[in-house]
Structures are given as C-alpha cells and as structure tokens.
Scaffold this active site. Structure first.
Site, PDB file in Angstrom:
ATOM      1  N   LYS A  41       5.259 -66.372  -9.615  1.00 42.19           N
ATOM      2  CA  LYS A  41       3.944 -66.172  -8.992  1.00 42.19           C
ATOM      3  C   LYS A  41       2.952 -67.150  -9.603  1.00 42.19           C
ATOM      4  O   LYS A  41       3.096 -67.541 -10.759  1.00 42.19           O
ATOM      5  CB  LYS A  41       3.451 -64.741  -9.261  1.00 42.19           C
ATOM      6  CG  LYS A  41       4.071 -63.710  -8.360  1.00 42.19           C
ATOM      7  CD  LYS A  41       3.320 -62.398  -8.477  1.00 42.19           C
ATOM      8  CE  LYS A  41       3.969 -61.295  -7.647  1.00 42.19           C
ATOM      9  NZ  LYS A  41       3.406 -59.978  -7.948  1.00 42.19           N
ATOM     10  N   ARG A  90      -1.815 -46.896  -2.291  1.00 39.01           N
ATOM     11  CA  ARG A  90      -3.005 -47.016  -1.451  1.00 39.01           C
ATOM     12  C   ARG A  90      -2.761 -46.492  -0.049  1.00 39.01           C
ATOM     13  O   ARG A  90      -3.488 -45.674   0.459  1.00 39.01           O
ATOM     14  CB  ARG A  90      -3.443 -48.485  -1.354  1.00 39.01           C
ATOM     15  CG  ARG A  90      -4.217 -48.967  -2.535  1.00 39.01           C
ATOM     16  CD  ARG A  90      -4.273 -50.453  -2.571  1.00 39.01           C
ATOM     17  NE  ARG A  90      -2.952 -50.987  -2.877  1.00 39.01           N
ATOM     18  CZ  ARG A  90      -2.733 -52.189  -3.349  1.00 39.01           C
ATOM     19  NH1 ARG A  90      -3.724 -53.034  -3.527  1.00 39.01           N
ATOM     20  NH2 ARG A  90      -1.517 -52.589  -3.632  1.00 39.01           N
TER      21      ARG A  90
HETATM   22  P1  ADP Z   1      -2.953 -55.550  -6.447  1.00 36.62           P
HETATM   23  O1  ADP Z   1      -2.060 -54.888  -5.408  1.00 36.62           O
HETATM   24  O2  ADP Z   1      -4.375 -55.151  -6.354  1.00 36.62           O
HETATM   25  O3  ADP Z   1      -2.726 -57.033  -6.540  1.00 36.62           O
HETATM   26  P2  ADP Z   1      -1.200 -55.102  -8.712  1.00 36.62           P
HETATM   27  O4  ADP Z   1      -0.111 -55.831  -8.039  1.00 36.62           O
HETATM   28  O5  ADP Z   1      -1.672 -55.603 -10.033  1.00 36.62           O
HETATM   29  O6  ADP Z   1      -2.509 -54.978  -7.832  1.00 36.62           O
HETATM   30  O7  ADP Z   1      -0.817 -53.563  -8.772  1.00 36.62           O
HETATM   31  C1  ADP Z   1      -0.593 -52.805  -9.916  1.00 36.62           C
HETATM   32  C2  ADP Z   1      -0.492 -51.366  -9.500  1.00 36.62           C
HETATM   33  O8  ADP Z   1      -1.796 -50.896  -9.109  1.00 36.62           O
HETATM   34  C3  ADP Z   1       0.410 -51.070  -8.292  1.00 36.62           C
HETATM   35  O9  ADP Z   1       1.058 -49.846  -8.528  1.00 36.62           O
HETATM   36  C4  ADP Z   1      -0.568 -50.938  -7.148  1.00 36.62           C
HETATM   37  O10 ADP Z   1      -0.055 -50.120  -6.120  1.00 36.62           O
HETATM   38  C5  ADP Z   1      -1.737 -50.273  -7.860  1.00 36.62           C
HETATM   39  N1  ADP Z   1      -2.990 -50.490  -7.147  1.00 36.62           N
HETATM   40  C6  ADP Z   1      -3.497 -51.659  -6.741  1.00 36.62           C
HETATM   41  N2  ADP Z   1      -4.667 -51.478  -6.094  1.00 36.62           N
HETATM   42  C7  ADP Z   1      -4.908 -50.145  -6.081  1.00 36.62           C
HETATM   43  C8  ADP Z   1      -5.959 -49.311  -5.560  1.00 36.62           C
HETATM   44  N3  ADP Z   1      -6.980 -49.826  -4.883  1.00 36.62           N
HETATM   45  N4  ADP Z   1      -5.865 -47.978  -5.747  1.00 36.62           N
HETATM   46  C9  ADP Z   1      -4.799 -47.459  -6.418  1.00 36.62           C
HETATM   47  N5  ADP Z   1      -3.782 -48.189  -6.931  1.00 36.62           N
HETATM   48  C10 ADP Z   1      -3.823 -49.509  -6.771  1.00 36.62           C
END
Ligand code: ADP
Length: 159
Positions: A41, A90
């Site tokens: 990534k 989400r």
């Molecule tokens: P993003 O999807 O925002 O790029 P990450 O890949 O860093 O975030 O995700 C890390 C964790 O946080 C995952 O389990 C993702 O589902 C969760 N996550 C990301 N955004 C949210 C949100 N708005 N509410 C709840 N959990 C979230």
C-alpha cells in the site's frame, strides 16, 4: 490482564476510529492500536506520522498504546499476548471483507477472537479515504478528524 489489539492503516486516524478506540478502552485492561505497515500500500502519511497522530489524539487514556507492525495481524496479536482483535463495522460493505478476515484469523490462530463494534451513526460515513479526498480538494474535515489531524492534512495538500 485482558488485552485487545485494534489493527488498521489509520492513514490518517479519524473520529470513527477514535470512537472505537475509546469504547474498547473501557472494556479491556489494555488496548494496543496497531498501525499496519504494508509494503503493497502507498499511504499518504508515513508510519511515524500515523503513530504520532494516534498518540496525540489518545494521550488522555493510560491504557491505550500505539505500535506499528508488519506481517500477519494474528502473529502480532499473539506476540503482544492479546486475546482479542477488534474491528469496526460501518455498513454492509464492510461485512464481506471482515467475514473473511475473521474466519481466516480463526484458522490461523484458533485461540484468538475477532470482535466487532458497530460504528456510531454520526461517524458511519467516515473513512480515511473520504477524509483525504475532501482535504485534497480543500473541503472542511472538522467533523471527521481532530484539529491536529486536519492540520497535518493541510500541510500535505498545500498547493
Ligand atoms: P479506513 O477504512 O477509514 O481507511 P482502516 O483501514 O484504518 O480505516 O480501518 C481500521 C479499522 O477501523 C477497520 O476495522 C475499519 O472497519 C474500522 N473503521 C474505519 N472507519 C470506521 C468508522 N467510521 N466507524 C467505525 N469503524 C471504522
């Protein structure tokens, strides 16, 4: 000692992540927020920048620790003696990937549980990608990220 590991890219951390982190911190003795270093990534922020933003935004909690890791999440969880991997959900679109993630982790390390917390309604639309998209075009991200993260985003996108 109940230890939870919350892995993710956190590129950058936003209010959806912080809400999950704070809720988990009330349920476990220790929460390790684990910033994934994935050579496949290309993140906007370096690993150190992502760690610094997480540290600044979670500093009021003594049981939250920020670390980075590479390789398999389950291996890092076992190394840190975590019993549980935390993920946020989400929408239905998250479900398919998370289903595979949880079942794969169970195959790799049956002693670990993957635990899902539902997003808070007001944060359900937030993702790091949408935050970066809005910031790139000069939009206001104050409802999505803490001020310190908004400042770091504007530094990246100074034209
Ligand atoms: P993003 O999807 O925002 O790029 P990450 O890949 O860093 O975030 O995700 C890390 C964790 O946080 C995952 O389990 C993702 O589902 C969760 N996550 C990301 N955004 C949210 C949100 N708005 N509410 C709840 N959990 C979230």
């Amino acid at each position: 000692m109940r230890i939870a590991l919350y892995p993710g890219s956190f590129d950058p951390v936003h209010y959806g992540h912080l809400d999950i982190i704070e809720r988990v911190a009330t349920l476990f003795d220790e929460v390790i927020v684990a910033v994934a270093v994935n050579p496949r990534k290309k993140p906007l922020f370096t690993t150190e920048e992502r760690i610094d933003m997480l540290r600044s935004t979670t500093s009021k909690y003594s049981n939250i620790h920020i670390e980075s890791f590479d390789g398999l999440t389950v291996n890092f969880a076992l190394k840190k003696r975590a019993q549980v991997i935390i993920r946020g959900l989400r929408a239905i679109t998250d479900f398919e990937n998370e289903f595979v993630f949880a079942l794969t982790n169970k195959k790799l390390a049956s002693e670990l549980e993957t635990l899902y917390l539902m997003t808070r309604a007001e944060y359900s639309f937030i993702s790091s990608n949408i935050v970066k998209e809005v910031a790139y075009y000069g939009g206001c991200v104050s409802e999505m990220v803490p001020p310190i993260v908004a400042r770091e985003l504007s530094k990246k996108f100074i034209k």
